[in-house]
Write a protein that holds these residues in place. Structure first.
Motif, mmCIF file in Angstrom:
data_model
loop_
_atom_site.group_PDB
_atom_site.id
_atom_site.type_symbol
_atom_site.label_atom_id
_atom_site.label_comp_id
_atom_site.label_asym_id
_atom_site.label_seq_id
_atom_site.Cartn_x
_atom_site.Cartn_y
_atom_site.Cartn_z
ATOM 1 N N ALA A 21 0.833 -1.206 0.000
ATOM 2 C CA ALA A 21 0.000 0.000 0.000
ATOM 3 C C ALA A 21 0.865 1.254 0.000
ATOM 4 C CB ALA A 21 -0.940 -0.006 1.204
ATOM 5 N N LEU A 95 -5.996 2.586 7.371
ATOM 6 C CA LEU A 95 -6.789 2.238 6.192
ATOM 7 C C LEU A 95 -6.013 2.466 4.898
ATOM 8 C CD1 LEU A 95 -10.177 3.895 7.234
ATOM 9 C CD2 LEU A 95 -9.642 1.456 7.229
ATOM 10 N N PRO A 97 -4.443 0.498 2.616
ATOM 11 C CA PRO A 97 -4.839 -0.230 1.397
ATOM 12 C C PRO A 97 -6.167 0.267 0.823
ATOM 13 C CG PRO A 97 -4.043 -1.774 3.047
ATOM 14 C CD PRO A 97 -4.168 -0.433 3.718
ATOM 15 N N GLU A 98 -7.127 0.547 1.686
ATOM 16 C CA GLU A 98 -8.416 1.056 1.218
ATOM 17 C C GLU A 98 -8.270 2.471 0.642
ATOM 18 O OE1 GLU A 98 -7.809 -0.240 4.228
ATOM 19 O OE2 GLU A 98 -9.081 -2.025 4.349
ATOM 20 N N THR A 99 -7.436 3.264 1.280
ATOM 21 C CA THR A 99 -7.187 4.623 0.802
ATOM 22 C C THR A 99 -6.578 4.590 -0.594
ATOM 23 O OG1 THR A 99 -6.882 5.429 3.052
ATOM 24 C CG2 THR A 99 -5.948 6.774 1.280
ATOM 25 N N LEU A 101 -6.819 2.216 -2.817
ATOM 26 C CA LEU A 101 -7.830 1.733 -3.761
ATOM 27 C C LEU A 101 -8.773 2.867 -4.177
ATOM 28 C CD1 LEU A 101 -9.308 -0.606 -5.215
ATOM 29 C CD2 LEU A 101 -10.664 -0.858 -3.116
ATOM 30 N N TRP A 102 -9.327 3.585 -3.213
ATOM 31 C CA TRP A 102 -10.292 4.639 -3.522
ATOM 32 C C TRP A 102 -9.626 5.857 -4.154
ATOM 33 C CZ3 TRP A 102 -15.212 3.925 -4.180
ATOM 34 C CH2 TRP A 102 -15.786 2.775 -3.630
#
Length: 165
Positions: A21, A95, A97-99, A101-102
């Motif tokens: 990430a 967050l 990895p989620e950050t 991605l988005w």
């Protein structure tokens, strides 16, 4: 330093999800820096057009195309800058990895909006410069070229070389 999670050794890199990430975030930031420079120059140019004497003499259609172009430029700027503000507001909440991605999705939206902005700007400029019925065809050709360079070629490479894994 101890690993924060299991390492993925099935692919070429040996990194934890957090390390991946971090790497992907740095790559995304570099990409956004490159594209943002072009967007800022285009948007700045667009903002000045309305203050020129020639603008008042444009037909309503061209003024409408101009307004749409400026709005697209603003939306493009918002999406690309949004990648950074997204990270800033979510940072520190574990967050990443989620950050990534988005924020990546937001950057891709910015690229699609940039395509629309460039197409709209080309339409306006060529309508004024050429007064020719070929203008929509020229713009369509340029949009097709951008789509090949920006989307089709990377998709083809991804398909061609991912199938070997």
């Amino acid at each position: 330093m101890a690993a924060l999670g299991p390492r993925d050794t099935s692919r070429g890199r040996h990194e934890t999800p957090e390390e991946r990430a971090d790497r992907r975030w740095n790559e995304l930031l570099q990409e956004v820096r490159v594209i943002q420079t072009g967007v800022q120059i285009l948007f700045a140019f667009l903002l000045t057009v309305v203050f020129t004497p020639r603008f008042a003499t444009l037909p309503t259609t061209d003024k409408t195309i101009y307004v749409v172009t400026v709005l697209l430029g603003a939306a493009t700027t918002g999406a690309l800058i949004g990648t950074v503000t997204f990270h800033r507001l979510v940072a520190g909440h574990r967050l990443k990895p989620e950050t990534v991605l988005w924020a990546s999705r937001l950057a891709l939206l910015g690229i699609v909006l940039l395509l629309a902005t460039v197409a709209s700007a080309l339409l306006l400029i060529l309508r004024i410069a050429l007064h020719d019925s070929a203008v929509p065809w020229v713009v369509a050709g340029m949009v097709a070229w951008f789509m090949v360079c920006w989307f089709a070629l990377p998709a083809w490479i991804l398909h061609r070389y991912s199938s070997k894994e």
